[in-house]
Scaffold this active site. Sequence first.
Site, PDB file in Angstrom:
ATOM      1  CB  SER A   1      -0.691 -25.552 -36.529  1.00  0.00           C
ATOM      2  OG  SER A   1      -0.538 -26.545 -37.523  1.00  0.00           O
TER       3      SER A   1
ATOM      4  CG  HIS B   1       1.878 -22.657 -38.671  1.00  0.00           C
ATOM      5  ND1 HIS B   1       3.002 -21.885 -38.912  1.00  0.00           N
ATOM      6  CD2 HIS B   1       2.293 -23.943 -38.671  1.00  0.00           C
ATOM      7  CE1 HIS B   1       4.055 -22.675 -39.034  1.00  0.00           C
ATOM      8  NE2 HIS B   1       3.651 -23.920 -38.907  1.00  0.00           N
TER       9      HIS B   1
ATOM     10  CG  ASP C   1       2.461 -27.328 -39.885  1.00  0.00           C
ATOM     11  OD1 ASP C   1       3.560 -26.762 -39.887  1.00  0.00           O
ATOM     12  OD2 ASP C   1       1.684 -27.299 -38.913  1.00  0.00           O
TER      13      ASP C   1
ATOM     14  CG  MET D   1       4.055 -32.138 -43.047  1.00  0.00           C
ATOM     15  SD  MET D   1       3.641 -33.175 -41.620  1.00  0.00           S
ATOM     16  CE  MET D   1       3.280 -31.912 -40.389  1.00  0.00           C
TER      17      MET D   1
ATOM     18  CG  HIS E   1       6.595 -25.042 -41.353  1.00  0.00           C
ATOM     19  ND1 HIS E   1       6.571 -25.566 -40.080  1.00  0.00           N
ATOM     20  CD2 HIS E   1       7.830 -25.312 -41.839  1.00  0.00           C
ATOM     21  CE1 HIS E   1       7.731 -26.131 -39.809  1.00  0.00           C
ATOM     22  NE2 HIS E   1       8.510 -25.996 -40.873  1.00  0.00           N
TER      23      HIS E   1
ATOM     24  CG  MET F   1       7.928 -29.193 -42.211  1.00  0.00           C
ATOM     25  SD  MET F   1       7.065 -29.863 -40.768  1.00  0.00           S
ATOM     26  CE  MET F   1       5.495 -29.009 -40.949  1.00  0.00           C
TER      27      MET F   1
ATOM     28  CG  MET G   1      11.184 -27.326 -36.766  1.00  0.00           C
ATOM     29  SD  MET G   1       9.421 -26.941 -36.976  1.00  0.00           S
ATOM     30  CE  MET G   1       8.651 -28.441 -36.360  1.00  0.00           C
TER      31      MET G   1
ATOM     32  N   GLY H   1       6.990 -33.326 -38.480  1.00  0.00           N
ATOM     33  CA  GLY H   1       6.293 -34.424 -39.150  1.00  0.00           C
ATOM     34  C   GLY H   1       4.954 -34.779 -38.550  1.00  0.00           C
ATOM     35  CG  PHE H   2       3.974 -37.445 -36.880  1.00  0.00           C
ATOM     36  CD1 PHE H   2       2.948 -38.082 -37.564  1.00  0.00           C
ATOM     37  CD2 PHE H   2       5.278 -37.844 -37.113  1.00  0.00           C
ATOM     38  CE1 PHE H   2       3.231 -39.111 -38.454  1.00  0.00           C
ATOM     39  CE2 PHE H   2       5.564 -38.877 -37.993  1.00  0.00           C
ATOM     40  CZ  PHE H   2       4.536 -39.509 -38.669  1.00  0.00           C
ATOM     41  N   GLY H   3       1.862 -33.727 -35.364  1.00  0.00           N
ATOM     42  CA  GLY H   3       1.370 -32.870 -34.305  1.00  0.00           C
ATOM     43  C   GLY H   3       1.289 -33.621 -32.989  1.00  0.00           C
ATOM     44  N   GLY H   4       1.121 -32.864 -31.907  1.00  0.00           N
ATOM     45  CA  GLY H   4       0.894 -33.469 -30.605  1.00  0.00           C
ATOM     46  C   GLY H   4       2.115 -34.045 -29.923  1.00  0.00           C
TER      47      GLY H   4
ATOM     48  CG  ASP I   1       5.742 -25.442 -35.807  1.00  0.00           C
ATOM     49  OD1 ASP I   1       4.876 -25.996 -35.115  1.00  0.00           O
ATOM     50  OD2 ASP I   1       5.776 -25.540 -37.047  1.00  0.00           O
ATOM     51  N   GLY I   2       5.817 -26.317 -32.176  1.00  0.00           N
ATOM     52  CA  GLY I   2       5.819 -27.672 -31.645  1.00  0.00           C
ATOM     53  C   GLY I   2       5.660 -27.741 -30.138  1.00  0.00           C
ATOM     54  N   GLY I   3       4.569 -28.320 -29.679  1.00  0.00           N
ATOM     55  CA  GLY I   3       4.374 -28.540 -28.259  1.00  0.00           C
ATOM     56  C   GLY I   3       4.118 -27.301 -27.429  1.00  0.00           C
TER      57      GLY I   3
ATOM     58  N   GLY J   1      -1.055 -25.967 -32.266  1.00  0.00           N
ATOM     59  CA  GLY J   1      -2.017 -26.762 -33.011  1.00  0.00           C
ATOM     60  C   GLY J   1      -2.935 -27.554 -32.108  1.00  0.00           C
ATOM     61  CB  SER J   2      -2.455 -30.801 -30.378  1.00  0.00           C
ATOM     62  OG  SER J   2      -2.055 -31.527 -31.513  1.00  0.00           O
TER      63      SER J   2
END
Length: 218
Positions: free
Chosen positions: A8, A33, A35, A37, A66, A68, A137, A142-145, A175-177, A197-198
């Site tokens: 991402s 990817h 994102d 928003m 994606h 959002m 999700m 809404g936020f990375g990390g 998607d996420g973590g 991502g992160s």
Amino acid sequence: MPHLIAPSVLAANFGQLDKDVEMLNHSTADWIHVDVMDGRFVPNISFGFPVLHAINKVAQKPLDVHLMIEHPELYIEQFRAGGASVITVHYEACPHLHRTVEQIKATGAQAGVALNPHTPVAFLSEIIQDLDVVCLMSVNPGFGGQKFIAHTYHKIKELKALIESKESGCLIEIDGGVNQDNAPLLLAAGADVLVAGSFVFNSQNPAQTILDLKQIKK
């Protein structure tokens, strides 16, 4: 088929975005990817068409966009024109989801639907055969990390069962973590595409981190 890795760019260095996209071009990543928003559907604003066009000028891999955002149906054609190969909208943002999915497919893009952590997989039972991708999700959007939500493993298994029961060919995207620790468990549960991502861009060697994720055995 082998699982896909979709880093991402939300976690990339925006001051050298072209260099980070070039790194992804030369890595073992499968998709890029993106994102998007709007500050309304989610409590954050990322980027829109100018940045997407800038990424598309450099990218040599499919753009997995994606959305959002509220009212994504107003912008589908523009995102496709901006280079999106996969366009994913949120179930929660689309009161006429089938119409929006058909709108995406009419542009020639692959159609995806994302589910927030609280949204049951069963809500897709009447449309799963029309989808190319379902994005679960594993954090609140809404936020990375953010910290990975462990209930995602159960949702993957539920979704996999639904896909098989309906004889759908759609992919399961997470998607996420996502990181090196939970990726093997996600793949074992039935995931096909891992968004990171992160974990990728904050690592000392992002290309090697992507390769490490790619080489995990199901």
